[in-house]
Design a protein around this motif. Structure first.
Motif, PDB file in Angstrom:
ATOM      1  N   ILE A 143       0.835  -1.206   0.000  1.00 26.36           N
ATOM      2  CA  ILE A 143       0.000   0.000   0.000  1.00 26.36           C
ATOM      3  C   ILE A 143       0.866   1.250   0.000  1.00 26.36           C
ATOM      4  O   ILE A 143       2.054   1.217   0.319  1.00 26.36           O
ATOM      5  CB  ILE A 143      -0.957   0.032   1.217  1.00 26.36           C
ATOM      6  N   ALA A 144       0.225   2.359  -0.338  1.00 23.55           N
ATOM      7  CA  ALA A 144       0.831   3.684  -0.235  1.00 23.55           C
ATOM      8  C   ALA A 144      -0.253   4.635   0.246  1.00 23.55           C
ATOM      9  O   ALA A 144      -1.427   4.478  -0.100  1.00 23.55           O
ATOM     10  CB  ALA A 144       1.391   4.136  -1.582  1.00 23.55           C
ATOM     11  N   SER A 167      -4.713   9.538   4.520  1.00 20.61           N
ATOM     12  CA  SER A 167      -5.722   9.466   3.454  1.00 20.61           C
ATOM     13  C   SER A 167      -5.085   8.939   2.176  1.00 20.61           C
ATOM     14  O   SER A 167      -3.890   8.635   2.124  1.00 20.61           O
ATOM     15  CB  SER A 167      -6.331  10.856   3.203  1.00 20.61           C
ATOM     16  N   ASN A 168      -5.918   8.842   1.130  1.00 21.46           N
ATOM     17  CA  ASN A 168      -5.470   8.376  -0.191  1.00 21.46           C
ATOM     18  C   ASN A 168      -4.694   7.063  -0.091  1.00 21.46           C
ATOM     19  O   ASN A 168      -3.564   6.941  -0.581  1.00 21.46           O
ATOM     20  CB  ASN A 168      -4.598   9.446  -0.868  1.00 21.46           C
ATOM     21  N   ILE A 169      -5.331   6.069   0.512  1.00 20.16           N
ATOM     22  CA  ILE A 169      -4.695   4.763   0.684  1.00 20.16           C
ATOM     23  C   ILE A 169      -4.851   3.976  -0.617  1.00 20.16           C
ATOM     24  O   ILE A 169      -5.962   3.677  -1.045  1.00 20.16           O
ATOM     25  CB  ILE A 169      -5.332   4.001   1.859  1.00 20.16           C
ATOM     26  N   SER A 170      -3.738   3.650  -1.227  1.00 16.14           N
ATOM     27  CA  SER A 170      -3.727   2.958  -2.515  1.00 16.14           C
ATOM     28  C   SER A 170      -3.287   1.516  -2.319  1.00 16.14           C
ATOM     29  O   SER A 170      -2.242   1.252  -1.699  1.00 16.14           O
ATOM     30  CB  SER A 170      -2.782   3.677  -3.485  1.00 16.14           C
ATOM     31  N   LEU A 171      -4.087   0.555  -2.816  1.00 16.67           N
ATOM     32  CA  LEU A 171      -3.767  -0.873  -2.722  1.00 16.67           C
ATOM     33  C   LEU A 171      -3.080  -1.291  -4.019  1.00 16.67           C
ATOM     34  O   LEU A 171      -3.717  -1.456  -5.054  1.00 16.67           O
ATOM     35  CB  LEU A 171      -5.040  -1.689  -2.492  1.00 16.67           C
ATOM     36  N   LYS A 172      -1.779  -1.476  -3.954  1.00 12.60           N
ATOM     37  CA  LYS A 172      -0.970  -1.655  -5.161  1.00 12.60           C
ATOM     38  C   LYS A 172      -1.265  -2.947  -5.901  1.00 12.60           C
ATOM     39  O   LYS A 172      -1.125  -3.013  -7.122  1.00 12.60           O
ATOM     40  CB  LYS A 172       0.517  -1.606  -4.783  1.00 12.60           C
ATOM     41  N   GLY A 222      -7.313  -2.733   3.665  1.00 11.57           N
ATOM     42  CA  GLY A 222      -7.005  -3.722   2.643  1.00 11.57           C
ATOM     43  C   GLY A 222      -8.168  -4.640   2.353  1.00 11.57           C
ATOM     44  O   GLY A 222      -9.334  -4.332   2.667  1.00 11.57           O
ATOM     45  N   PRO A 223      -7.907  -5.800   1.770  1.00 10.83           N
ATOM     46  CA  PRO A 223      -8.977  -6.730   1.369  1.00 10.83           C
ATOM     47  C   PRO A 223      -9.655  -7.384   2.567  1.00 10.83           C
ATOM     48  O   PRO A 223      -9.031  -7.622   3.603  1.00 10.83           O
ATOM     49  CB  PRO A 223      -8.233  -7.783   0.526  1.00 10.83           C
ATOM     50  N   ARG A 224     -10.929  -7.719   2.379  1.00  9.62           N
ATOM     51  CA  ARG A 224     -11.658  -8.517   3.376  1.00  9.62           C
ATOM     52  C   ARG A 224     -11.346  -9.991   3.097  1.00  9.62           C
ATOM     53  O   ARG A 224     -12.165 -10.725   2.577  1.00  9.62           O
ATOM     54  CB  ARG A 224     -13.163  -8.246   3.286  1.00  9.62           C
ATOM     55  N   GLN A 225     -10.171 -10.374   3.468  1.00 10.88           N
ATOM     56  CA  GLN A 225      -9.656 -11.699   3.150  1.00 10.88           C
ATOM     57  C   GLN A 225      -9.221 -12.374   4.441  1.00 10.88           C
ATOM     58  O   GLN A 225      -8.433 -11.814   5.212  1.00 10.88           O
ATOM     59  CB  GLN A 225      -8.487 -11.564   2.175  1.00 10.88           C
ATOM     60  N   GLY A 226      -9.718 -13.606   4.665  1.00  9.95           N
ATOM     61  CA  GLY A 226      -9.557 -14.274   5.945  1.00  9.95           C
ATOM     62  C   GLY A 226      -8.129 -14.387   6.437  1.00  9.95           C
ATOM     63  O   GLY A 226      -7.835 -14.083   7.607  1.00  9.95           O
ATOM     64  N   ASP A 227      -7.185 -14.817   5.570  1.00 15.70           N
ATOM     65  CA  ASP A 227      -5.813 -15.007   6.018  1.00 15.70           C
ATOM     66  C   ASP A 227      -5.146 -13.691   6.397  1.00 15.70           C
ATOM     67  O   ASP A 227      -4.377 -13.625   7.373  1.00 15.70           O
ATOM     68  CB  ASP A 227      -5.007 -15.731   4.939  1.00 15.70           C
TER      69      ASP A 227
END
Length: 516
Positions: free
Chosen positions: A78-79, A88-93, A282-287
């Motif tokens: 992320i950035a 703010s402006n959280i970018s998921l690369k 980030g993602p709603r991902q279990g791990d």
């Protein structure tokens, strides 16, 4: 599934008995008990939800734009921008909005969308949203008599804000930390996935979707908790590492606010206290959420697996495991479908044998129904004798169908919440989590469903008053109905159903060849 709904299965025999008797069957009693069980489960779930109270929206702190110059922090995941107290402006690369533009997914990117971590104190001057911090070796500094040193680090999707507060005064001071997340107005609503505000308080997770927040606000008192916002695939959740918190969710104008206020921290003269705040973006991902749960309590519960979570979680695990082997989620769905159908093969074989027995019983059952049409009690007794003589039961043909119902809904939920499935390609399909843009899979599903029904359904009487023939005429429309209904379903789910139909046709052929 339709192979278990043909005119000779146990369901239709049960329906025929219902028309010829007033006494309810055991299966109808079972359905009532099942309904009461789920109703009680729902009522208890409402009763056990975290207690919340309506608050006054007018008490929300005014949201002003900060004048502080921004600087960037990033890693391989992320950035984001930091402007004093705000992030703010959280970018998921690693995730893109669109496969064509390759633009990364961004969170809290619109104007006045941010995470703010600050302080309140009646004893000393504290930094506010317009305070200009001095940046030295990636550490932000402010103040002399009371010195604030803020270090922001990032590991994966976890942002850690560590504040060290040193008291150089000759008196004890009280510093009350707070954190809040401002989220823009969302026009996206969903009846499938929980989206909106999330709060973990008193060991329970509470959802407040956008519609609820439009109507009222909520407040929670807890020892340790977390708060934030979530949509279908992404979430921004924060937690202050402190006890005695008050968490609230509310709406102010066109913006939603989730915040946490913590009891004041006492800092003696010459002492330093450290306050840590954790943010997962980030993602709603279990791990990934499991790793984040080391610092943010209850975050693993934010993934909405639905009623059949006990099926959805293993199915997601199986899909990801198969994907690791074959490298394509479409192929993984096909393999998973075959595995599931093989696992229920014994039940399907038994159901088919029962169906064959039902076909042989038809003349005898029709004779009994005609002979005892005016004696309901005797009719029921004689029909049960026929079933006992053929060693079968009215509902034996429906068991595979009943098993596939929770599998279907669990897979549906797994597909719509799976982040990797969001951009998974398969043949002409660019995203298995959305509908087939060309409707090819729904049409194939409808054709295989019709073929399966055609092969399973024997010839019946043309008598319009015969319940079996009437049911068969109705069932002929099922493939068309399912085709229309599945046209808007996720392509991955339609792929599963199509492969399941094809396997069912092959399975029927094999069983017919090997069963007397």
């Amino acid at each position: 599934m339709v192979q278990y709904l043909n005119n000779n299965n146990g369901f239709n025999q049960w329906a025929s008995m219902q028309q010829n008797q007033k006494k309810p069957s055991r299966f109808s009693g079972f359905l009532w008990w099942l309904f009461l069980f789920f109703f009680a489960w729902w009522v208890i779930g409402l009763w056990m939800r975290p207690q919340n109270v309506q608050t006054n929206v007018s008490n929300v702190v005014n949201i002003e734009e900060s004048s502080v110059k921004k600087h960037s922090v990033n890693n391989d995941k992320i950035a984001f921008d930091v402007a004093g107290l705000r992030i703010s402006n959280i970018s998921l690369k690693e995730h893109v909005k669109d496969s064509k533009t390759k633009e990364p997914v961004s969170l809290l990117s619109d104007k006045n969308n941010f995470v703010e971590i600050g302080f309140m104190s009646p004893d000393t001057q504290i930094p506010n949203i317009n305070t200009h911090w001095e940046l030295k070796s990636d550490v932000m500094h402010y103040g002399r008599d009371v010195h604030f040193a803020r270090n922001i680090t990032v590991d994966g999707y976890m942002i850690t804000v560590s504040d060290k507060i040193t008291n150089h005064l000759n008196k004890e001071i009280n510093i009350a930390p707070y954190a809040r997340i401002i989220h823009g107005d969302s026009k996206i609503q969903s009846s499938v996935v929980e989206m909106g505000g999330v709060v973990y308080a008193n060991s329970n997770l509470d959802y407040a979707n956008w519609n609820k927040l439009n109507k009222k606000s909520f407040a929670y008192s807890t020892v340790r908790g977390s708060f934030g916002f979530a949509d279908q695939y992404w979430e921004t959740v924060a937690a202050i590492d402190a006890n005695d918190q008050t968490i609230s969710l509310k709406k102010n104008g066109d913006l939603y606010l989730a915040d946490s206020n913590v009891a004041p921290v006492k800092i003696a003269p010459g002492k330093t206290e450290e306050i840590n705040t954790y943010i997962y973006a980030g993602p709603r991902q279990g791990d990934l959420l499991k790793i984040a749960s080391n610092n943010i309590p209850g975050i693993t519960k934010t993934v909405d697996y639905g009623w059949f979570w006990f099926f959805a979680q293993p199915m997601l695990w199986m899909l990801n495991w198969l994907y690791a082997l074959v490298g394509n989620y479409g192929v993984a769905i096909i393999l998973m479908t075959l595995i599931l159908r093989i696992l229920i093969w014994p039940l399907t074989r038994k159901s088919f044998a029962s169906t064959m027995a039902m076909q042989k019983m038809q003349p005898e059952l029709q004779r009994v129904q005609k002979l005892y049409a005016n004696d309901k009690a005797r009719l029921q007794m004689e029909m049960m004798k026929v079933y006992q003589a053929h060693k079968t039961s009215p509902m034996s043909g429906c068991l595979p169908m009943l098993i596939q119902i929770p599998i279907f809904f669990a897979l549906y939920k797994a597909l719509v919440i799976s982040v990797p499935m969001r951009s998974a390609h398969f043949l002409w399909i660019s995203d298995l989590a959305v509908m087939d843009p060309y409707f090819i899979l729904p049409i194939l599903m409808g054709l295989t469903m019709w073929l399966q029904q055609y092969l399973q359904t024997p010839k019946t009487s043309k008598n319009v008053n015969d319940i079996t023939a009437s049911t068969q005429r109705v069932m002929k429309w099922m493939p068309l109905l399912f085709t229309v209904m599945f046209a808007w379903m996720p392509a991955g789910l339609v792929l599963y159903w199509t492969v399941s139909n094809l396997f069912g046709i092959l399975q029927m052929y094999i069983i017919k060849k090997t069963t007397k």
